[in-house]
Design a protein around this motif. Structure first.
Motif: not given
Length: 136
Positions: A127-135
């Protein structure tokens, strides 16, 4: 409490909360956490914060629930204040803030938080990586 939370039933949740107080269960962290979550889900952040502030024994879950309540209701500044006050943070805390920044179109700040998280030895999850990609 969970049913009230899931149904956004604030009025019923307040009645349940009153019953919890009468029974003396409000001093238990687990019950307090459920109440914070219920009030946050129902958009009653003042009640959520009141329960949080009066919770005798807060744990990392208490802090994360309060943090998420602010994020869910679009109160990023309040969420960051809670994050900054946290005595201990885990991957959920960091990911919540990273996602909040990413969703508020502040990708640079999200990436900065991700770097800070890594520098403090917190391992990211999916979920952290998904959030970072979203950024990005």
């Amino acid at each position: 409490v969970r049913r009230c939370s899931n149904a956004n039933a604030l009025s019923e949740g307040k009645h349940v909360h009153a019953h919890i107080i009468r029974r003396g269960y409000d001093r238990y962290t687990f019950i307090g956490n459920l109440l914070i979550q219920m009030y946050g889900n129902c958009g009653s952040l003042e009640h959520a914060r009141s329960v949080f502030d009066n919770l005798g024994q807060r744990n990392v879950h208490s802090w994360n629930i309060m943090l998420a309540a602010y994020v869910r209701n679009g109160r990023l500044e309040d969420a960051i204040n809670v994050f900054d006050e946290m005595p201990r943070r885990n991957v959920v805390s960091w990911t919540t803030v990273i996602a909040a920044y990413a969703q508020s179109s502040n990708g640079e700040k999200a990436l900065e938080m991700f770097r800070q998280m890594q520098s403090q030895g917190i391992k990211p999850n999916r979920i952290t990586f998904i959030s970072v990609l979203d950024a990005c």
